[in-house]
Design an enzyme around this catalytic site. Structure first.
Site, PDB file in Angstrom:
ATOM      1  N   CYS A   3     -70.305 -53.925 -81.909  1.00 19.23           N
ATOM      2  CA  CYS A   3     -70.562 -52.514 -81.574  1.00 19.23           C
ATOM      3  C   CYS A   3     -70.765 -51.752 -82.886  1.00 19.23           C
ATOM      4  O   CYS A   3     -71.027 -52.377 -83.921  1.00 19.23           O
ATOM      5  CB  CYS A   3     -69.446 -51.925 -80.717  1.00 19.23           C
ATOM      6  SG  CYS A   3     -67.822 -51.844 -81.501  1.00 19.23           S
ATOM      7  N   ARG A  13     -65.144 -50.661 -78.549  1.00 16.72           N
ATOM      8  CA  ARG A  13     -65.746 -51.540 -77.538  1.00 16.72           C
ATOM      9  C   ARG A  13     -65.668 -53.025 -77.883  1.00 16.72           C
ATOM     10  O   ARG A  13     -65.205 -53.830 -77.068  1.00 16.72           O
ATOM     11  CB  ARG A  13     -67.217 -51.146 -77.305  1.00 16.72           C
ATOM     12  CG  ARG A  13     -67.385 -49.783 -76.663  1.00 16.72           C
ATOM     13  CD  ARG A  13     -68.829 -49.287 -76.733  1.00 16.72           C
ATOM     14  NE  ARG A  13     -69.242 -49.025 -78.114  1.00 16.72           N
ATOM     15  CZ  ARG A  13     -70.452 -48.640 -78.489  1.00 16.72           C
ATOM     16  NH1 ARG A  13     -71.399 -48.487 -77.564  1.00 16.72           N
ATOM     17  NH2 ARG A  13     -70.719 -48.392 -79.749  1.00 16.72           N
ATOM     18  N   ASP A  21     -70.158 -45.489 -75.558  1.00 18.56           N
ATOM     19  CA  ASP A  21     -69.194 -45.403 -76.655  1.00 18.56           C
ATOM     20  C   ASP A  21     -68.075 -44.432 -76.262  1.00 18.56           C
ATOM     21  O   ASP A  21     -68.339 -43.247 -76.046  1.00 18.56           O
ATOM     22  CB  ASP A  21     -69.937 -44.892 -77.902  1.00 18.56           C
ATOM     23  CG  ASP A  21     -69.086 -44.992 -79.149  1.00 18.56           C
ATOM     24  OD1 ASP A  21     -67.857 -45.155 -79.028  1.00 18.56           O
ATOM     25  OD2 ASP A  21     -69.657 -44.904 -80.249  1.00 18.56           O
TER      26      ASP A  21
END
Ligand code: 4NP
Length: 153
Positions: free
Chosen positions: A7, A13, A123
């Site tokens: 990420c 994440r 996000d």
């Protein structure tokens, strides 16, 4: 199989994705090697975000010992599959990889769940705990598909 989750920050994440796939692979008796990295270098050496740790722990997954690292070109050779969370991650992995770029290895992770949609794992960096639960659910479903698809590898 060696799998890398990527990420932007390697703080929200991809640490969740690493923890979830590690737990599912272990439960399935697979000796996969799973790691995660960020395309940005803002948080190198830090543990995952406290809400990623909390939501993982609610599901019985301990990600507290993970430490943030940045994606490097050599990862493109090192790993068999590289899962990215969004198209910015994809472009950055391509840029950092340079001559080592191999498009066959790099996949938007939600395309495993919903093929061809090019959907994004949102996000949660500026979000609330609810957003981290949403991300956990998406990644858990995608990781189930990854195990189903590649359990013989
Ligand atoms: P992640 O979230 O890519 O899921 O780890 C972010 C974490 C930190 C930042 C951006 C996104 N940041 O700008 O510091």
């Amino acid at each position: 199989m060696k799998v890398l989750m990527v990420c932007l920050g390697n703080i929200c994440r991809s640490p969740l994705a690493e923890g979830i796939l590690t737990a599912k692979a272990r439960a399935a008796g697979l000796s996969w090697q799973i790691d995660s990295a960020g395309t940005g270098g803002y948080h190198i050496g830090e543990p995952p975000h406290s809400l990623s740790q909390k939501v993982a722990a609610i599901h019985g997954i301990d990600i507290s010992s993970q430490r943030c690292r940045q994606f490097r070109a050599a990862d493109m050779n090192e790993f068999d599959r590289i899962y990215v969370m969004d198209s910015d991650n994809y472009q950055e992995v391509k840029r950092i990889s340079g001559d080592l770029w191999n498009p066959d290895k790099v996949v938007l992770i939600l395309n495993e769940l919903m093929p061809g949609t090019n959907d994004t794992v949102p996000d949660p960096w500026y979000g609330t705990e609810k957003d981290y639960h949403h991300v956990f659910g998406l990644l858990s479903d995608a990781c189930d598909r990854i195990i189903e698809k590649y359990h013989t590898v």
